[in-house]
Enzyme design. Structure first.
Site, PDB file in Angstrom:
ATOM      1  CG  HIS A   1     -11.899  -2.704   8.240  1.00 12.25           C
ATOM      2  ND1 HIS A   1     -12.284  -1.398   8.129  1.00 12.25           N
ATOM      3  CD2 HIS A   1     -11.254  -2.808   9.438  1.00 12.25           C
ATOM      4  CE1 HIS A   1     -11.887  -0.728   9.208  1.00 12.25           C
ATOM      5  NE2 HIS A   1     -11.268  -1.567  10.012  1.00 12.25           N
TER       6      HIS A   1
ATOM      7  CE  LYS B   1      -3.714  -2.181   2.672  1.00  7.57           C
ATOM      8  NZ  LYS B   1      -4.787  -2.501   1.754  1.00  7.57           N
TER       9      LYS B   1
ATOM     10  NE  ARG C   1      -8.349  -9.687  -5.102  1.00  7.55           N
ATOM     11  CZ  ARG C   1      -9.381  -9.165  -4.472  1.00  7.55           C
ATOM     12  NH1 ARG C   1     -10.582  -9.225  -4.998  1.00  7.55           N
ATOM     13  NH2 ARG C   1      -9.238  -8.548  -3.324  1.00  7.55           N
TER      14      ARG C   1
ATOM     15  CD  GLU D   1      -4.701   5.557   4.250  1.00  4.82           C
ATOM     16  OE1 GLU D   1      -4.158   5.007   3.312  1.00  4.82           O
ATOM     17  OE2 GLU D   1      -5.887   5.345   4.579  1.00  4.82           O
TER      18      GLU D   1
HETATM   19  P1  ADP Z   1      -7.762  -4.040   2.706  1.00  3.87           P
HETATM   20  O1  ADP Z   1      -6.557  -4.293   1.880  1.00  3.87           O
HETATM   21  O2  ADP Z   1      -7.734  -4.775   3.990  1.00  3.87           O
HETATM   22  O3  ADP Z   1      -9.017  -4.191   1.904  1.00  3.87           O
HETATM   23  P2  ADP Z   1      -8.208  -1.152   2.562  1.00  3.87           P
HETATM   24  O4  ADP Z   1      -7.111  -0.153   2.547  1.00  3.87           O
HETATM   25  O5  ADP Z   1      -8.915  -1.422   1.290  1.00  3.87           O
HETATM   26  O6  ADP Z   1      -7.631  -2.507   3.160  1.00  3.87           O
HETATM   27  O7  ADP Z   1      -9.254  -0.729   3.685  1.00  3.87           O
HETATM   28  C1  ADP Z   1     -10.316  -1.570   4.060  1.00  3.87           C
HETATM   29  C2  ADP Z   1     -11.484  -0.756   4.580  1.00  3.87           C
HETATM   30  O8  ADP Z   1     -11.112   0.087   5.686  1.00  3.87           O
HETATM   31  C3  ADP Z   1     -12.062   0.203   3.571  1.00  3.87           C
HETATM   32  O9  ADP Z   1     -12.992  -0.452   2.737  1.00  3.87           O
HETATM   33  C4  ADP Z   1     -12.692   1.264   4.458  1.00  3.87           C
HETATM   34  O10 ADP Z   1     -13.936   0.820   4.945  1.00  3.87           O
HETATM   35  C5  ADP Z   1     -11.775   1.346   5.632  1.00  3.87           C
HETATM   36  N1  ADP Z   1     -10.760   2.429   5.455  1.00  3.87           N
HETATM   37  C6  ADP Z   1      -9.578   2.290   4.843  1.00  3.87           C
HETATM   38  N2  ADP Z   1      -8.886   3.459   4.853  1.00  3.87           N
HETATM   39  C7  ADP Z   1      -9.662   4.354   5.486  1.00  3.87           C
HETATM   40  C8  ADP Z   1      -9.506   5.752   5.844  1.00  3.87           C
HETATM   41  N3  ADP Z   1      -8.396   6.414   5.554  1.00  3.87           N
HETATM   42  N4  ADP Z   1     -10.503   6.343   6.508  1.00  3.87           N
HETATM   43  C9  ADP Z   1     -11.627   5.670   6.845  1.00  3.87           C
HETATM   44  N5  ADP Z   1     -11.823   4.377   6.557  1.00  3.87           N
HETATM   45  C10 ADP Z   1     -10.857   3.710   5.890  1.00  3.87           C
HETATM   46  P1  ADP Z   2     -12.965  -8.070  -1.820  1.00  3.79           P
HETATM   47  O1  ADP Z   2     -12.486  -6.665  -1.670  1.00  3.79           O
HETATM   48  O2  ADP Z   2     -13.388  -8.413  -3.193  1.00  3.79           O
HETATM   49  O3  ADP Z   2     -13.927  -8.499  -0.775  1.00  3.79           O
HETATM   50  P2  ADP Z   2     -10.920  -9.535  -0.360  1.00  3.79           P
HETATM   51  O4  ADP Z   2      -9.511  -9.070  -0.443  1.00  3.79           O
HETATM   52  O5  ADP Z   2     -11.656  -9.331   0.886  1.00  3.79           O
HETATM   53  O6  ADP Z   2     -11.683  -8.919  -1.624  1.00  3.79           O
HETATM   54  O7  ADP Z   2     -10.930 -11.080  -0.733  1.00  3.79           O
HETATM   55  C1  ADP Z   2     -11.907 -11.603  -1.546  1.00  3.79           C
HETATM   56  C2  ADP Z   2     -12.146 -13.036  -1.220  1.00  3.79           C
HETATM   57  O8  ADP Z   2     -11.044 -13.777  -1.622  1.00  3.79           O
HETATM   58  C3  ADP Z   2     -12.366 -13.370   0.243  1.00  3.79           C
HETATM   59  O9  ADP Z   2     -13.697 -13.300   0.634  1.00  3.79           O
HETATM   60  C4  ADP Z   2     -11.887 -14.787   0.288  1.00  3.79           C
HETATM   61  O10 ADP Z   2     -12.938 -15.653  -0.078  1.00  3.79           O
HETATM   62  C5  ADP Z   2     -10.893 -14.866  -0.796  1.00  3.79           C
HETATM   63  N1  ADP Z   2      -9.541 -14.873  -0.320  1.00  3.79           N
HETATM   64  C6  ADP Z   2      -8.757 -13.813  -0.106  1.00  3.79           C
HETATM   65  N2  ADP Z   2      -7.531 -14.192   0.248  1.00  3.79           N
HETATM   66  C7  ADP Z   2      -7.523 -15.526   0.272  1.00  3.79           C
HETATM   67  C8  ADP Z   2      -6.538 -16.514   0.566  1.00  3.79           C
HETATM   68  N3  ADP Z   2      -5.305 -16.203   0.917  1.00  3.79           N
HETATM   69  N4  ADP Z   2      -6.905 -17.799   0.490  1.00  3.79           N
HETATM   70  C9  ADP Z   2      -8.144 -18.135   0.158  1.00  3.79           C
HETATM   71  N5  ADP Z   2      -9.105 -17.259  -0.154  1.00  3.79           N
HETATM   72  C10 ADP Z   2      -8.814 -15.964  -0.088  1.00  3.79           C
END
Ligand code: ADP
Ligand code: ADP
Ligand code: MG
Length: 649
Positions: free
Chosen positions: A234, A116, A296, A200
């Site tokens: 999240h 990130k 993806r 952040e």
């Molecule tokens: P991940 O890789 O675990 O998906 P993200 O950076 O996409 O991590 O953040 C996951 C969730 O956390 C976001 O969908 C949002 O709901 C919340 N989030 C992330 N960054 C912020 C922020 N700067 N302020 C408020 N909420 C945040």
């Molecule tokens: P999205 O933002 O689309 O929800 P996530 O990063 O939360 O994406 O992951 C999507 C899905 O991929 C999860 O709900 C889980 O089913 C699957 N997944 C993610 N990482 C793994 C992993 N390391 N092994 C197996 N399944 C995974």
């Protein structure tokens, strides 16, 4: 186009990819662990390759074995689905080294977005707005705390290697910073083997709005946005497209920022650029910031397909096979509104614990799209994600689509495991969500209401009891009672851990009063089947002594065999009698057998049910007085145990 592809995944996404391949005449190779040997994706594919094992590490994460399987089966390309190896650049390198095509972006593009901090720096350079914060290399606690103070609280600590909401901590005030940092770092180290974090600004009233992009390695287009603000810890729960309240101006700004992000890394294939949006004062073109890019196909891609009419998997295959982007930006348009709800096997009242179990029954409504990797009879195993299905609806407007979502959830039937269906229904009926007032804190704020378990409706209990006694199926509903002198019987049931007794009283043909607690439910059979206090019958599924009654809250009722209880509880008598008139189905003992209290001695079929007759005490069988097939009267002696005197002799 490819002739054969291998799908390096399982579950609903493997099935989803195979669907499109079938439509395009592409041969498919599935792979599977031992646990998944008879899974739906295996049954759907043309060829299946066993990887062995159960855990992902033993199976779906074995990149070398997967590449070998593709070569052996003549596949020219590998679709990674999501999760597993889909964002693993070493896997992409291995696929390409074997002269196979990876259906997705280059290893370089995945690496650019993998961490990130680096991704934010890159995006900032490309002119994409990023969340203000610190994403430097210096990781000492004092330095990070000073940066947090500069940014201004509340702040979010995020693992640079994070995903799925892991390694993330919200910090409201400086005193809490050090502890939160330690927690985020250790979680990140354990989950990703990388303890580095960034800090952040925490956006208040945050909305998660992401843009679907698609590139050919050079140019990119966007397929509009999805709102994924309904999150629990999240993790996305319900997603929709387009985002409520989105303006043309903001959409254009977000779309072009996402295209810039994709083009900056020469993105090829389907990807998602996630933005955090400040929703405190409506949607403003200067109020969104880049969070991360998922390189993806995303779980929630179907809502985009529903509103654009594009099959994203078809685009993935075409572009991976060397074709240019199927259309230009101006050819894409939005139509209507779509929702997706993620249906999981999980125990919501127990804190959303993942559940397992065999799906005794599974049915989805016809007018919804259900993307699923399981069928009736399949197991939800503890080895993988407990997702059962994604339920997707599309309507002309948000209101129409929302009504369809509520209906689709009410008509989804799952028996054999607990699910989050009632929680999804409660969300779909939430006033704020219904009004389009979404933010990522909505679920947490209203969690108690959203997870409240209502007392089961007496009408539903009554229906379940009729189903368990078979009286609902009888053409002449009095048949079941005809053996009884007073047309009345009590049925013992368990609902969760509570035992109850329900009284059935037949009043005449097709009319039964069912007393549930203090309430009398009037069950009446008419031209359209049974009605309970005037309400139409719900869908119900009976599996032995367990009835599952579907509806807003799925109700599970287990019949306690009253005769088990009676025979077992009866005084230590010598003679086992037929407690009601019926047919002797089986006899399990012979003269001279030793039995123990509670052993099953015989089965009597009566009331369209089988009743086990149990030994009321330990002893030795003196006589068997009835043979299988015999029709017996109530009170008939079936089996006699030796009296104490006989045994002593
Ligand atoms: P991940 O890789 O675990 O998906 P993200 O950076 O996409 O991590 O953040 C996951 C969730 O956390 C976001 O969908 C949002 O709901 C919340 N989030 C992330 N960054 C912020 C922020 N700067 N302020 C408020 N909420 C945040
Ligand atoms: P999205 O933002 O689309 O929800 P996530 O990063 O939360 O994406 O992951 C999507 C899905 O991929 C999860 O709900 C889980 O089913 C699957 N997944 C993610 N990482 C793994 C992993 N390391 N092994 C197996 N399944 C995974
Ligand atoms: Mg994310």
């Amino acid at each position: 186009m490819f002739d054969t592809i291998l799908i390096a995944n399982r579950g609903e996404i493997a099935c989803r990819v195979i669907d499109t391949c079938k439509r395009l005449g592409v041969r498919t190779v599935a792979m599977h662990s031992d646990v998944d040997a008879s899974a739906r994706h295996v049954a759907m594919a043309d060829v299946a390759v066993s990887l062995g094992g159960a855990t992902p590490a033993e199976s779906y994460l074995r990149g070398d074995a997967i590449v070998a399987a593709a070569l052996e089966t003549g596949a020219q390309a590998i679709h990674p689905g999501y999760g597993f190896l889909s964002e693993n650049p070493e896997f992409v390198d291995a696929v390409e080294a074997a002269r196979l095509v990876f259906i997705g972006p280059s290893a370089k593009a995945i690496r650019a977005m993998g961490l990130k901090d680096a991704a934010k720096a890159l995006m900032s350079k490309a002119g994409v707005p990023v969340v203000p914060g610190y994403q430097g290399a210096e990781q000492g606690v004092d330095h990070l705390a000073a940066e947090a103070a500069k940014i201004g609280y509340p702040v979010l600590i995020k693992a640079v290697a994070g995903g799925g909401g892991k390694g993330m901590r919200l910090v409201e005030a400086p005193e809490a910073f050090a502890d939160a940092l330690t927690a985020a770092q250790s979680e990140a180290q354990a989950a990703f083997g990388n303890a580095h974090v960034l800090i952040e600004k925490f956006i208040t009233s945050p909305r998660h709005i992401e843009v679907q992009v698609f590139g050919d390695g050079d140019r990119a287009v966007h397929l509009f946005e999805r709102d994924c603000s309904l999150q629990r810890r999240h993790q996305k729960v319900i997603e929709e497209a387009p985002a409520p309240g989105m303006t043309d101006e903001m959409r254009a700004a977000m779309g072009s920022a996402a295209v810039r992000a994709a083009e900056a890394i020469g993105y090829k294939g389907a990807g998602t650029v996630e933005f955090i949006v400040d929703g405190s004062d409506g949607l403003r073109p200067d109020g969104f910031w880049f969070m991360e890019m998922n390189t993806r196909l995303q779980v929630e891609h179907p809502v985009t397909e529903a509103v654009t009419g594009v099959d994203l998997v078809e685009w993935q295959l075409r572009v991976a096979a060397g074709s240019p982007l199927p259309c230009a930006q101006e050819d894409l348009s939005l139509s209507g509104h779509a929702f997706e709800a993620r249906l999981y096997a999980e125990d919501v009242p127990a804190g959303f614990l993942p559940a397992t179990g065999r799906l005794a029954h599974l049915a989805f409504p016809e007018d919804a799209r259900a993307d699923t990797g399981v069928r009736t009879g399949d197991m939800i195993s503890p080895f993988y994600d407990p997702m059962i299905a994604k339920v997707i609806v599309h309507g002309a407007s948000r209101n129409v689509a929302l009504r369809k979502l509520r209906r689709a959830l009410a008509e989804t039937q799952v028996a054999g495991t607990v699910t989050n269906l009632a929680f999804l229904s409660a969300l779909a009926n939430h006033a704020g969500f219904s009004a389009g007032e979404v933010d990522t804190g909505l679920i947490a704020r209203d969690l108690d209401d959203l997870t409240a378990v209502a007392d089961p409706a007496p009408a539903a209990i009554a229906q379940g009891v009729l189903a368990l006694t078979g009286l609902d199926r009888s053409p002449a509903p009095l048949d079941g009672f005809s053996l009884w002198a007073p047309l009345e019987q009590d049925v013992q049931i368990d609902i969760a851990d509570t035992r109850a007794s329900v009284r059935l009283r037949a009043l005449g043909r097709g009319a039964i009063d069912v007393t549930v607690g203090d309430t009398v439910v009037h069950a009446r059979h008419g031209v359209n089947g049974w009605r309970f206090d005037g309400q139409a019958a719900r869908a119900v599924f009976v599996d032995g002594s367990v009835a599952t009654i579907f509806g807003a809250q799925t109700l599970v009722i287990t019949r306690v065999d009253a005769l088990d209880v009676e025979a077992g509880a009866g005084a230590g008598g010598d003679v086992i009698e037929a407690p009601m008139p019926g047919l002797v189905r089986s006899v399990f003992v012979a003269e001279g057998d030793s039995v123990q209290r509670g052993d099953r001695l015989a089965i009597l079929e009566a009331m369209k049910m089988e009743h086990a007759l149990l030994a009321a005490r330990d002893g030795v069988v003196a006589e068997v007085l009835a043979a299988p097939g015999a029709q017996v009267e109530a009170g008939a002696a079936l089996i006699r145990l030796e009296s104490d005197a006989e045994t002593a002799a």
